[in-house]
Design a protein around this motif. Structure first.
Motif, PDB file in Angstrom:
ATOM      1  N   ASN A 308      18.398 -58.469  23.954  1.00  0.00           N
ATOM      2  CA  ASN A 308      19.632 -59.252  23.796  1.00  0.00           C
ATOM      3  C   ASN A 308      19.528 -60.666  24.346  1.00  0.00           C
ATOM      4  N   GLU A 309      18.679 -60.897  25.371  1.00  0.00           N
ATOM      5  CA  GLU A 309      18.588 -62.248  25.911  1.00  0.00           C
ATOM      6  C   GLU A 309      17.933 -63.214  24.924  1.00  0.00           C
ATOM      7  N   TRP A 310      17.191 -62.660  23.942  1.00  0.00           N
ATOM      8  CA  TRP A 310      16.514 -63.485  22.936  1.00  0.00           C
ATOM      9  C   TRP A 310      17.210 -63.404  21.573  1.00  0.00           C
ATOM     10  N   HIS A 311      18.296 -62.669  21.497  1.00  0.00           N
ATOM     11  CA  HIS A 311      18.978 -62.442  20.217  1.00  0.00           C
ATOM     12  C   HIS A 311      20.170 -63.393  20.090  1.00  0.00           C
ATOM     13  N   VAL A 312      20.257 -64.079  18.952  1.00  0.00           N
ATOM     14  CA  VAL A 312      21.359 -65.013  18.710  1.00  0.00           C
ATOM     15  C   VAL A 312      22.491 -64.269  18.017  1.00  0.00           C
ATOM     16  N   ASP A 313      23.603 -64.129  18.698  1.00  0.00           N
ATOM     17  CA  ASP A 313      24.745 -63.431  18.100  1.00  0.00           C
ATOM     18  C   ASP A 313      25.256 -64.187  16.873  1.00  0.00           C
ATOM     19  N   GLN A 314      25.744 -63.435  15.935  1.00  0.00           N
ATOM     20  CA  GLN A 314      26.365 -63.968  14.712  1.00  0.00           C
ATOM     21  C   GLN A 314      25.386 -64.610  13.741  1.00  0.00           C
ATOM     22  N   GLN A 440       8.742 -76.527  22.465  1.00  0.00           N
ATOM     23  CA  GLN A 440       7.672 -76.586  23.468  1.00  0.00           C
ATOM     24  C   GLN A 440       8.238 -76.944  24.838  1.00  0.00           C
ATOM     25  N   ASN A 441       9.152 -77.887  24.884  1.00  0.00           N
ATOM     26  CA  ASN A 441       9.759 -78.269  26.159  1.00  0.00           C
ATOM     27  C   ASN A 441      10.554 -77.117  26.760  1.00  0.00           C
ATOM     28  N   ASP A 442      11.312 -76.411  25.906  1.00  0.00           N
ATOM     29  CA  ASP A 442      12.101 -75.273  26.406  1.00  0.00           C
ATOM     30  C   ASP A 442      11.202 -74.167  26.950  1.00  0.00           C
ATOM     31  N   LEU A 443      10.104 -73.876  26.254  1.00  0.00           N
ATOM     32  CA  LEU A 443       9.182 -72.838  26.715  1.00  0.00           C
ATOM     33  C   LEU A 443       8.515 -73.239  28.028  1.00  0.00           C
ATOM     34  N   THR A 444       8.129 -74.505  28.132  1.00  0.00           N
ATOM     35  CA  THR A 444       7.483 -74.986  29.354  1.00  0.00           C
ATOM     36  C   THR A 444       8.430 -74.885  30.550  1.00  0.00           C
ATOM     37  N   LYS A 445       9.698 -75.192  30.334  1.00  0.00           N
ATOM     38  CA  LYS A 445      10.692 -75.039  31.405  1.00  0.00           C
ATOM     39  C   LYS A 445      10.914 -73.570  31.741  1.00  0.00           C
ATOM     40  N   LEU A 446      10.972 -72.733  30.711  1.00  0.00           N
ATOM     41  CA  LEU A 446      11.346 -71.335  30.906  1.00  0.00           C
ATOM     42  C   LEU A 446      10.327 -70.561  31.736  1.00  0.00           C
ATOM     43  N   VAL A 447       9.047 -70.880  31.616  1.00  0.00           N
ATOM     44  CA  VAL A 447       8.041 -70.117  32.361  1.00  0.00           C
ATOM     45  C   VAL A 447       8.091 -70.401  33.858  1.00  0.00           C
ATOM     46  N   SER A 448       8.844 -71.434  34.267  1.00  0.00           N
ATOM     47  CA  SER A 448       8.889 -71.757  35.693  1.00  0.00           C
ATOM     48  C   SER A 448      10.290 -71.736  36.296  1.00  0.00           C
ATOM     49  N   VAL A 449      11.323 -71.608  35.476  1.00  0.00           N
ATOM     50  CA  VAL A 449      12.689 -71.654  35.995  1.00  0.00           C
ATOM     51  C   VAL A 449      13.099 -70.267  36.491  1.00  0.00           C
ATOM     52  N   SER A 450      13.856 -70.219  37.590  1.00  0.00           N
ATOM     53  CA  SER A 450      14.274 -68.931  38.169  1.00  0.00           C
ATOM     54  C   SER A 450      15.779 -68.693  38.097  1.00  0.00           C
ATOM     55  N   ASP A 451      16.541 -69.714  37.757  1.00  0.00           N
ATOM     56  CA  ASP A 451      17.995 -69.570  37.686  1.00  0.00           C
ATOM     57  C   ASP A 451      18.388 -68.781  36.434  1.00  0.00           C
ATOM     58  N   PRO A 452      19.097 -67.632  36.574  1.00  0.00           N
ATOM     59  CA  PRO A 452      19.436 -66.793  35.408  1.00  0.00           C
ATOM     60  C   PRO A 452      20.240 -67.523  34.337  1.00  0.00           C
ATOM     61  N   GLN A 454      20.223 -70.721  33.615  1.00  0.00           N
ATOM     62  CA  GLN A 454      19.341 -71.652  32.906  1.00  0.00           C
ATOM     63  C   GLN A 454      18.364 -70.887  32.016  1.00  0.00           C
ATOM     64  N   GLN A 455      17.886 -69.726  32.489  1.00  0.00           N
ATOM     65  CA  GLN A 455      17.007 -68.885  31.665  1.00  0.00           C
ATOM     66  C   GLN A 455      17.709 -68.481  30.373  1.00  0.00           C
ATOM     67  N   HIS A 456      18.969 -68.061  30.495  1.00  0.00           N
ATOM     68  CA  HIS A 456      19.731 -67.637  29.305  1.00  0.00           C
ATOM     69  C   HIS A 456      19.906 -68.800  28.337  1.00  0.00           C
ATOM     70  N   GLN A 457      20.230 -69.965  28.867  1.00  0.00           N
ATOM     71  CA  GLN A 457      20.421 -71.145  28.015  1.00  0.00           C
ATOM     72  C   GLN A 457      19.139 -71.475  27.252  1.00  0.00           C
ATOM     73  N   LEU A 458      18.001 -71.397  27.931  1.00  0.00           N
ATOM     74  CA  LEU A 458      16.729 -71.743  27.305  1.00  0.00           C
ATOM     75  C   LEU A 458      16.305 -70.690  26.277  1.00  0.00           C
ATOM     76  N   THR A 459      16.463 -69.413  26.601  1.00  0.00           N
ATOM     77  CA  THR A 459      16.080 -68.377  25.629  1.00  0.00           C
ATOM     78  C   THR A 459      16.923 -68.467  24.363  1.00  0.00           C
ATOM     79  N   GLN A 460      18.204 -68.750  24.512  1.00  0.00           N
ATOM     80  CA  GLN A 460      19.065 -68.886  23.340  1.00  0.00           C
ATOM     81  C   GLN A 460      18.691 -70.118  22.520  1.00  0.00           C
ATOM     82  N   SER A 461      18.335 -71.187  23.188  1.00  0.00           N
ATOM     83  CA  SER A 461      17.912 -72.402  22.485  1.00  0.00           C
ATOM     84  C   SER A 461      16.633 -72.141  21.689  1.00  0.00           C
ATOM     85  N   ILE A 462      15.669 -71.455  22.316  1.00  0.00           N
ATOM     86  CA  ILE A 462      14.404 -71.141  21.639  1.00  0.00           C
ATOM     87  C   ILE A 462      14.651 -70.245  20.438  1.00  0.00           C
ATOM     88  N   ALA A 463      15.444 -69.183  20.626  1.00  0.00           N
ATOM     89  CA  ALA A 463      15.710 -68.247  19.538  1.00  0.00           C
ATOM     90  C   ALA A 463      16.439 -68.920  18.381  1.00  0.00           C
TER      91      ALA A 463
END
Length: 509
Positions: A308-314, A440-452, A454-463
């Motif tokens: 669900n964290e990688w799934h775009v609703d609707q 690429q920028n979102d993935l690079t940020k996501l592998v190092s960010v720990s804030d939940p 921000q993680q959700h925002q980035l995974t949704q942007s990538i998906a």
């Protein structure tokens, strides 16, 4: 006299029964049929075979829930910067030749994996240090999915002397509950139980793995008793076997997506409108229901709602032939007299390559061929060896390929996505010739960010980018069907396809 004759007959019968039972061999060999060939001992290419059969082991492993737990590493810690990891290597582990496992062996395997294609190549490793049973991995920058990555099959640990000075594997010396007796590439592996295994020893002494492409043949083998387990059978065989007395079938949903790999530099496919038009012409619900017999498995984006964290609703753009044709018209395509689209005197004709290791793929390819003809796109289907797809990726001759990709092989899809989409050329089983700075920028940020948050925002942007741009075109989500003889107990189907857990199996005598 009659009593004497009957007594003699009875004694003979008892003797025959005793003789037969005494001569009958015990159940000490497990025979497995699967679709996947192997070509050697290169862990980057063939490590999945040895990991699944219980020959190799990694530092960490995944439970069926996706939780990362210790395997060859007993425990670990990381500093507050997230760049210095300490691993305590398990004591008392022996390799198949009797040597004891040390951190030096783990370091040798990881250093080789770092220079090979695979998920570890993209990990920002600065140094790997080994002393006794202590392993240190120093990173240039934080890499949050490190523990998931270390569970990957390509990171199975071999003894340090398994490699020559150039990093080539010269002997195959691993730590799992089974050890290799014979390799006959590309079809046969013979194993025997490793009696000095550090964990719970296998109940079944010997294992024979045979690779065979046709799902129907594998299903018949398990039904007739020629094999004990048949992995990756098709939906029709599954239905047929469910009505037999001696065979049971286990099914599990996988984090694996059947998708179209697209050459995004091809002049017909380079514009995202063309990829969107193809996607809009696909009747995914029809394929899910009538080809896979799995209603609800249609895929309009790479990740299902279970991730669900990688799934775009609707986001569910169903088949729309009118909009598909409109997009192609905007790109200059016009229908010719034979119904095939033409542009600048050339037909919209593409070759789609697939393989029969996954039994559903040729059937889905035929369905796609028919469906895309509705918008004037002519598809020629080529069923070949799976190795043709990486080869076509590297020499840029591939146009379309229908493949199945497990994005959850490390529990999280992040290591696979990071490996694929931070490379403009893509990967053998990922995208081809596509790049997005934002992704690429979102993935690079996501592998190092720990804030939940921000993680959700980035995974949704990538998906969202992947769903809109369609560098690969998802078709359906996969299930794994495994048929097995009912005399077996302890079968667990691994949704991450890393370990068949053969050492947990036993026969009911």
């Amino acid at each position: 006299m009659k009593k004497i004759i009957f007594a003699a007959i009875a004694m003979i019968a008892v003797y025959l029964v005793w003789s037969i039972n005494s001569a009958k061999p015990t159940n000490n060999t497990l025979t497995i049929s699967g679709p996947f060939e192997f070509h050697g001992t290169d862990m980057a290419k063939d490590g999945h075979i040895y990991s699944r059969l219980g020959v190799t082991q990694s530092l960490t492993q995944l439970k069926t829930t996706g939780e990362v737990v210790p395997l060859l590493a007993e425990r670990w810690s990381v500093d507050e910067n997230g760049t210095r990891w300490q691993f305590e290597i398990r004591q008392g582990v022996k390799f198949h030749d009797g040597q004891s496992l040390s951190a030096k062996d783990v370091a040798a395997s990881l250093l080789r994996a770092k220079i090979m294609p695979g998920v570890f190549a993209k990990v920002p490793v600065k140094a790997i240090n080994a002393q006794g049973q202590n392993l240190e991995i120093v990173l240039e920058t934080p890499y949050l999915p490190l523990l998931n990555t270390l569970a990957h099959f390509s990171l199975g640990v071999l003894s340090a002397d398994s490699f020559d000075s150039e990093g080539n594997i010269v002997q195959f010396n691993a730590t799992g509950p089974y050890q290799v007796v014979e390799l006959v590439a590309p079809h046969k592996v013979s194993l025997t139980r490793f009696n000095d295994y550090w964990g719970n020893k296998a109940s079944i002494e010997k294992v024979e793995y045979l690779a065979g492409h046709r799902s129907e043949s594998r299903a018949l083998q398990v039904q007739s008793g020629q094999t004990d387990i048949a992995y990756t059978i098709d939906a029709i065989s599954k239905q047929n076997l469910e009505n037999t007395d001696n065979v049971a079938v286990q099914s599990v949903n996988l984090p694996r997506t059947v998708l179209l790999k697209v050459n995004n530099h091809h002049p017909y496919l380079s514009d995202s409108k063309a990829r969107q038009a193809i996607s809009l012409a696909i009747n995914r619900e029809g394929i899910a229901s009538n080809v896979l017999y799995a209603p609800g498995s249609e895929a309009y984006q790479l990740f299902s709602s279970s991730q669900n964290e990688w799934h775009v609703d609707q986001h569910k753009p169903k088949r729309n032939l009118e909009l598909s044709r409109q997009l192609l018209t905007e790109l200059g395509w016009r229908k010719g007299d034979n119904g095939i689209l033409q542009r600048e005197g050339k037909p919209f004709k593409l070759t789609l390559v697939t393989y029969s290791d996954r039994p559903e793929l040729p059937m889905i390819a035929t369905a796609l061929q028919n469906q895309l003809l509705d918008i004037g796109v002519q598809i020629e289907v080529s069923i070949d060896n799976s190795s043709v797809i990486p080869a076509g990726h590297h020499d840029n001759t591939l146009e379309l390929a229908l493949i199945a990709r497990n994005f959850g092989m490390t529990g999280s899809p992040l290591p696979v996505l990071y490996k694929d989409f931070t490379n403009k050329k893509g990967s053998d089983w990922g995208h081809m010739n596509w790049h997005s700075e934002q992704l690429q920028n979102d993935l690079t940020k996501l592998v190092s960010v720990s804030d939940p948050a921000q993680q959700h925002q980035l995974t949704q942007s990538i998906a969202t980018v992947l769903a809109q741009e369609l560098p690969v075109i998802p078709i359906v989500y996969s299930s794994q069907h495994v048929a097995y003889n009912k005399s077996l107990t302890g079968l667990v189907v691994d949704p991450f396809e890393i370990d068949y857990r053969l050492s947990e199996l036993s026969f009911n005598d």
